[in-house]
Design an enzyme around this catalytic site. Structure first.
Site, PDB file in Angstrom:
ATOM      1  N   HIS A   1     -14.651  -3.127   5.957  1.00  0.00           N
ATOM      2  CA  HIS A   1     -13.707  -2.974   7.059  1.00  0.00           C
ATOM      3  C   HIS A   1     -14.447  -2.652   8.352  1.00  0.00           C
ATOM      4  O   HIS A   1     -15.445  -1.928   8.342  1.00  0.00           O
ATOM      5  CB  HIS A   1     -12.715  -1.836   6.776  1.00  0.00           C
ATOM      6  CG  HIS A   1     -11.919  -1.997   5.521  1.00  0.00           C
ATOM      7  ND1 HIS A   1     -12.453  -1.750   4.267  1.00  0.00           N
ATOM      8  CD2 HIS A   1     -10.637  -2.391   5.323  1.00  0.00           C
ATOM      9  CE1 HIS A   1     -11.516  -1.976   3.355  1.00  0.00           C
ATOM     10  NE2 HIS A   1     -10.419  -2.370   3.962  1.00  0.00           N
TER      11      HIS A   1
ATOM     12  N   ARG B   1      -3.288   4.667  -2.785  1.00  0.00           N
ATOM     13  CA  ARG B   1      -4.357   5.264  -1.989  1.00  0.00           C
ATOM     14  C   ARG B   1      -4.607   6.692  -2.480  1.00  0.00           C
ATOM     15  O   ARG B   1      -3.959   7.640  -2.047  1.00  0.00           O
ATOM     16  CB  ARG B   1      -3.989   5.223  -0.516  1.00  0.00           C
ATOM     17  CG  ARG B   1      -4.037   3.818   0.103  1.00  0.00           C
ATOM     18  CD  ARG B   1      -5.455   3.284   0.187  1.00  0.00           C
ATOM     19  NE  ARG B   1      -6.282   4.122   1.037  1.00  0.00           N
ATOM     20  CZ  ARG B   1      -6.487   3.897   2.336  1.00  0.00           C
ATOM     21  NH1 ARG B   1      -5.950   2.827   2.922  1.00  0.00           N
ATOM     22  NH2 ARG B   1      -7.246   4.704   3.041  1.00  0.00           N
TER      23      ARG B   1
ATOM     24  N   SER C   1       0.830  -1.203   0.000  1.00  0.00           N
ATOM     25  CA  SER C   1       0.000   0.000   0.000  1.00  0.00           C
ATOM     26  C   SER C   1       0.867   1.256   0.000  1.00  0.00           C
ATOM     27  O   SER C   1       1.763   1.398   0.840  1.00  0.00           O
ATOM     28  CB  SER C   1      -0.917   0.020   1.231  1.00  0.00           C
ATOM     29  OG  SER C   1      -1.832  -1.053   1.187  1.00  0.00           O
TER      30      SER C   1
ATOM     31  N   ARG D   1      -1.983 -11.730   8.659  1.00  0.00           N
ATOM     32  CA  ARG D   1      -1.493 -11.148   7.411  1.00  0.00           C
ATOM     33  C   ARG D   1      -0.569 -12.121   6.676  1.00  0.00           C
ATOM     34  O   ARG D   1      -0.454 -12.059   5.451  1.00  0.00           O
ATOM     35  CB  ARG D   1      -0.778  -9.828   7.683  1.00  0.00           C
ATOM     36  CG  ARG D   1      -1.720  -8.746   8.182  1.00  0.00           C
ATOM     37  CD  ARG D   1      -0.987  -7.448   8.473  1.00  0.00           C
ATOM     38  NE  ARG D   1      -1.902  -6.402   8.906  1.00  0.00           N
ATOM     39  CZ  ARG D   1      -2.575  -5.584   8.099  1.00  0.00           C
ATOM     40  NH1 ARG D   1      -2.423  -5.711   6.789  1.00  0.00           N
ATOM     41  NH2 ARG D   1      -3.382  -4.669   8.581  1.00  0.00           N
TER      42      ARG D   1
ATOM     43  N   GLN E   1      -0.014  -3.442  10.122  1.00  0.00           N
ATOM     44  CA  GLN E   1       0.547  -3.755   8.805  1.00  0.00           C
ATOM     45  C   GLN E   1       2.062  -3.907   8.914  1.00  0.00           C
ATOM     46  O   GLN E   1       2.751  -3.074   9.493  1.00  0.00           O
ATOM     47  CB  GLN E   1       0.194  -2.631   7.832  1.00  0.00           C
ATOM     48  CG  GLN E   1       0.284  -3.002   6.372  1.00  0.00           C
ATOM     49  CD  GLN E   1      -0.223  -1.887   5.493  1.00  0.00           C
ATOM     50  OE1 GLN E   1       0.323  -0.792   5.486  1.00  0.00           O
ATOM     51  NE2 GLN E   1      -1.293  -2.152   4.765  1.00  0.00           N
TER      52      GLN E   1
ATOM     53  N   LYS F   1     -13.019  -8.502  -0.062  1.00  0.00           N
ATOM     54  CA  LYS F   1     -12.005  -8.153   0.936  1.00  0.00           C
ATOM     55  C   LYS F   1     -12.709  -7.860   2.251  1.00  0.00           C
ATOM     56  O   LYS F   1     -13.581  -6.991   2.304  1.00  0.00           O
ATOM     57  CB  LYS F   1     -11.187  -6.942   0.494  1.00  0.00           C
ATOM     58  CG  LYS F   1     -10.108  -6.535   1.503  1.00  0.00           C
ATOM     59  CD  LYS F   1      -9.425  -5.235   1.098  1.00  0.00           C
ATOM     60  CE  LYS F   1      -8.370  -4.829   2.125  1.00  0.00           C
ATOM     61  NZ  LYS F   1      -7.835  -3.477   1.855  1.00  0.00           N
TER      62      LYS F   1
ATOM     63  N   THR G   1      -0.432   1.803   6.351  1.00  0.00           N
ATOM     64  CA  THR G   1      -1.720   2.418   6.047  1.00  0.00           C
ATOM     65  C   THR G   1      -2.846   1.814   6.877  1.00  0.00           C
ATOM     66  O   THR G   1      -3.998   2.214   6.731  1.00  0.00           O
ATOM     67  CB  THR G   1      -2.052   2.280   4.550  1.00  0.00           C
ATOM     68  OG1 THR G   1      -2.097   0.886   4.201  1.00  0.00           O
ATOM     69  CG2 THR G   1      -1.006   2.982   3.700  1.00  0.00           C
TER      70      THR G   1
ATOM     71  N   GLU H   1      -1.055  -1.014  -4.227  1.00  0.00           N
ATOM     72  CA  GLU H   1      -2.257  -0.231  -3.993  1.00  0.00           C
ATOM     73  C   GLU H   1      -1.882   1.242  -3.900  1.00  0.00           C
ATOM     74  O   GLU H   1      -1.046   1.627  -3.083  1.00  0.00           O
ATOM     75  CB  GLU H   1      -2.943  -0.660  -2.696  1.00  0.00           C
ATOM     76  CG  GLU H   1      -4.200   0.152  -2.401  1.00  0.00           C
ATOM     77  CD  GLU H   1      -4.833  -0.181  -1.066  1.00  0.00           C
ATOM     78  OE1 GLU H   1      -6.075  -0.279  -1.008  1.00  0.00           O
ATOM     79  OE2 GLU H   1      -4.079  -0.357  -0.076  1.00  0.00           O
TER      80      GLU H   1
ATOM     81  N   ARG I   1     -10.484   5.571  -0.646  1.00  0.00           N
ATOM     82  CA  ARG I   1     -11.249   5.149   0.520  1.00  0.00           C
ATOM     83  C   ARG I   1     -12.039   6.305   1.150  1.00  0.00           C
ATOM     84  O   ARG I   1     -11.485   7.342   1.492  1.00  0.00           O
ATOM     85  CB  ARG I   1     -10.309   4.542   1.567  1.00  0.00           C
ATOM     86  CG  ARG I   1     -10.997   3.931   2.766  1.00  0.00           C
ATOM     87  CD  ARG I   1     -11.701   2.631   2.414  1.00  0.00           C
ATOM     88  NE  ARG I   1     -10.749   1.568   2.142  1.00  0.00           N
ATOM     89  CZ  ARG I   1     -10.879   0.680   1.154  1.00  0.00           C
ATOM     90  NH1 ARG I   1     -11.921   0.736   0.335  1.00  0.00           N
ATOM     91  NH2 ARG I   1      -9.981  -0.260   0.967  1.00  0.00           N
TER      92      ARG I   1
END
Length: 239
Positions: free
Chosen positions: A132, A39, A13, A200, A225, A159, A221, A37, A69
């Protein structure tokens, strides 16, 4: 998607404030990532999201995933929904990249994005429908219902990411891969937070479609992570 020789499909990300900052970051991340990704909601000038969609796919060799997002799903995008989704539709129109759209997006707008991917019908453009929970992990019945809704939406990939408060939360989310396999539906599913870190790595070992990581020299992010190189090193220990 590029051929994956490691255990996981790894998406790194990138959340930078300008397109000029995002480009070298994405190029560097491509040495580790199978997908990157971008953002769009992190861009300081919200009007540059379209510029990012227009320029980055040609400049970055690694396949891209564009995410814009919404603030109501933990992101930074606060513009009207049609404006927020415009760069994603542009990416699909020219078969430039994958896109992520929230399951909670208004159904008519969500269908518009998925329909755009279907019209292009090329392998380089797909839609991830995401959900999420940054506070907790729902019970198993709720998670299964969300997964069914993602599948019925027509998404290419689902997801589901929640905040883990205990190992039992992690187990509930990872167990969704059994239902996803029954539906023949590619699913990204893992947990955020300290308790969720193991998921993860474990998610792809248990049938998950992809996992997400931070840049090695950039900020995460999402809570918990891990840096991309760390995930790759952990994979090597399991091979």
């Amino acid at each position: 998607m590029t051929t994956v020789t490691s255990l996981s499909r790894l998406c790194v990300s990138i959340a930078r404030r300008t397109v000029d900052e995002a480009l070298p970051a994405a190029t560097a991340a491509g040495r580790t990532a199978d997908m990157i990704e971008i953002r769009l909601d992190a861009l300081r000038d919200r009007n540059t999201a379209m510029a990012a969609v227009n320029s980055l796919p040609a400049a970055v060799a690694t396949p891209l995933l564009f995410t814009n997002r919404a603030a109501w799903e933990g992101g930074e995008a606060r513009e009207p929904e049609q404006q927020r989704l415009a760069p994603l539709l542009a990416a699909l129109a020219d078969n430039r990249a994958w896109v992520d759209i929230e399951l909670r997006t208004a159904p008519d707008l969500r269908r518009q994005v998925i329909a755009a991917a279907r019209r292009e019908s090329a392998d380089d453009s797909r839609v991830i429908v995401s959900w999420h929970d940054f506070a907790a992990t729902p019970d198993a019945a709720t998670l299964r219902a969300i997964l069914r809704e993602q599948h019925e939406s027509g998404a290419d990939v689902g997801k589901m990411v929640t905040m883990a408060r205990s190992p039992l939360d992690v187990l509930r989310v990872l167990a969704l891969q059994e239902q996803a396999a029954e539906l023949d539906f590619p699913l990204i599913a893992f947990c955020m937070g300290e308790s969720g870190k193991i998921s993860r790595l474990a998610t792809c070992l248990l049938g998950g479609f992809m996992t997400y990581a931070a840049e090695d020299d950039g900020a995460a992010t999402a809570p918990g992570q891990l840096p991309a190189s760390t995930l790759r090193q952990l994979e090597q220990l399991l091979q």
